[in-house]
Design a protein around this motif. Structure first.
Motif, PDB file in Angstrom:
ATOM      1  N   GLU A 204       0.842  -1.197   0.000  1.00  0.00           N
ATOM      2  CA  GLU A 204       0.000   0.000   0.000  1.00  0.00           C
ATOM      3  C   GLU A 204       0.879   1.249   0.000  1.00  0.00           C
ATOM      4  N   GLY A 205       0.601   2.152  -0.954  1.00  0.00           N
ATOM      5  CA  GLY A 205       1.380   3.379  -1.084  1.00  0.00           C
ATOM      6  C   GLY A 205       2.668   3.205  -1.864  1.00  0.00           C
ATOM      7  N   ASP A 206       2.890   2.034  -2.424  1.00  0.00           N
ATOM      8  CA  ASP A 206       4.124   1.770  -3.174  1.00  0.00           C
ATOM      9  C   ASP A 206       3.792   1.157  -4.530  1.00  0.00           C
ATOM     10  N   TRP A 207       4.818   0.845  -5.266  1.00  0.00           N
ATOM     11  CA  TRP A 207       4.691   0.367  -6.646  1.00  0.00           C
ATOM     12  C   TRP A 207       4.665  -1.140  -6.715  1.00  0.00           C
ATOM     13  N   ILE A 208       3.869  -1.647  -7.669  1.00  0.00           N
ATOM     14  CA  ILE A 208       3.821  -3.084  -7.940  1.00  0.00           C
ATOM     15  C   ILE A 208       4.058  -3.307  -9.432  1.00  0.00           C
ATOM     16  N   VAL A 209       4.445  -4.519  -9.752  1.00  0.00           N
ATOM     17  CA  VAL A 209       4.611  -4.951 -11.140  1.00  0.00           C
ATOM     18  C   VAL A 209       3.594  -6.053 -11.387  1.00  0.00           C
ATOM     19  N   TYR A 210       2.910  -5.980 -12.518  1.00  0.00           N
ATOM     20  CA  TYR A 210       1.982  -7.042 -12.898  1.00  0.00           C
ATOM     21  C   TYR A 210       2.743  -8.121 -13.662  1.00  0.00           C
ATOM     22  N   LEU A 211       2.410  -9.371 -13.348  1.00  0.00           N
ATOM     23  CA  LEU A 211       3.025 -10.530 -13.997  1.00  0.00           C
ATOM     24  C   LEU A 211       1.932 -11.450 -14.509  1.00  0.00           C
ATOM     25  N   GLU A 212       2.012 -11.793 -15.784  1.00  0.00           N
ATOM     26  CA  GLU A 212       1.135 -12.814 -16.336  1.00  0.00           C
ATOM     27  C   GLU A 212       1.876 -14.138 -16.180  1.00  0.00           C
ATOM     28  N   PRO A 213       1.254 -15.139 -15.553  1.00  0.00           N
ATOM     29  CA  PRO A 213       1.978 -16.381 -15.265  1.00  0.00           C
ATOM     30  C   PRO A 213       2.415 -17.130 -16.520  1.00  0.00           C
ATOM     31  N   SER A 214       3.453 -17.926 -16.340  1.00  0.00           N
ATOM     32  CA  SER A 214       4.006 -18.675 -17.471  1.00  0.00           C
ATOM     33  C   SER A 214       3.052 -19.748 -17.974  1.00  0.00           C
ATOM     34  N   LYS A 215       2.033 -20.105 -17.194  1.00  0.00           N
ATOM     35  CA  LYS A 215       1.042 -21.099 -17.637  1.00  0.00           C
ATOM     36  C   LYS A 215       0.170 -20.560 -18.768  1.00  0.00           C
ATOM     37  N   VAL A 216       0.114 -19.241 -18.910  1.00  0.00           N
ATOM     38  CA  VAL A 216      -0.689 -18.626 -19.959  1.00  0.00           C
ATOM     39  C   VAL A 216       0.045 -18.782 -21.286  1.00  0.00           C
ATOM     40  N   LYS A 217      -0.666 -19.283 -22.281  1.00  0.00           N
ATOM     41  CA  LYS A 217      -0.064 -19.446 -23.608  1.00  0.00           C
ATOM     42  C   LYS A 217       0.390 -18.084 -24.118  1.00  0.00           C
ATOM     43  N   GLU A 218       1.598 -18.029 -24.652  1.00  0.00           N
ATOM     44  CA  GLU A 218       2.193 -16.787 -25.155  1.00  0.00           C
ATOM     45  C   GLU A 218       2.166 -15.696 -24.088  1.00  0.00           C
TER      46      GLU A 218
END
Length: 162
Positions: free
Chosen positions: A36-50
């Motif tokens: 909370e109040g800080d930065w995050i990075v979004y990650l799409e998991p490796s299980k997702v095709k492409e």
């Protein structure tokens, strides 16, 4: 406050809109509160095709209970802070995983990698964001001599405009 990783899939069962909110169950509440109040990075998991891998950065404005769904919570994204990476970042490079905090003492990926919400070291955050957004000095020189370009360099005159 801490940097974080939020795992997101476009086909998620959760009510996520990455640029606005991230919905998660109670089991991740303590970790999300750290972001909370800080930065995050979004990650799409490796299980997702492409998979896109790490694909965006955003700042968590606040963590609130989801008013529409009991036992769920929302990480509200601060307006204007969501930014897609120009170059999505793969989970791995030629040497190892990009998120080095996932490695255990033996250098293997720990079970922590499965957590949909997790904290992230400042070093890992900087590495991911630099790869995703590129480095400004590659595009815009910030130091050194400026290069004079030919053209559009007409001499000034004292003649009044008509």
């Amino acid at each position: 406050m801490a940097f974080g990783i939020f795992i997101h899939r476009s086909d998620s069962i959760y009510d996520d809109i990455p640029s606005e909110r991230y919905q998660f169950p109670k089991q991740y509440l303590s970790r999300a509160h750290q972001c909370e109040g800080d930065w995050i990075v979004y990650l799409e998991p490796s299980k997702v095709k492409e998979t896109k891998g790490y694909f965006a950065v955003a700042k968590v404005q606040e963590i609130i209970p989801d008013p529409r769904k009991p036992d769920m919570f929302l990480a509200v994204i601060e307006p204007g802070t969501y930014l897609d990476f120009g170059d999505p970042v793969s989970f791995r490079d030629e040497n190892s995983v990009i998120e080095r905090g996932l490695l255990n003492d033996q250098g293997k990926i720990s079970g922590r990698a499965q957590a949909a919400v997790r904290t992230l070291s400042a070093e890992d955050f900087a590495r991911i964001v630099e790869r995703g957004l590129g480095r400004d000095e590659d595009i815009l020189p910030r130091v050194g001599d400026t290069m004079q370009m030919p053209g559009f360099q007409d001499a000034q005159t004292d003649r009044p405009r008509q």
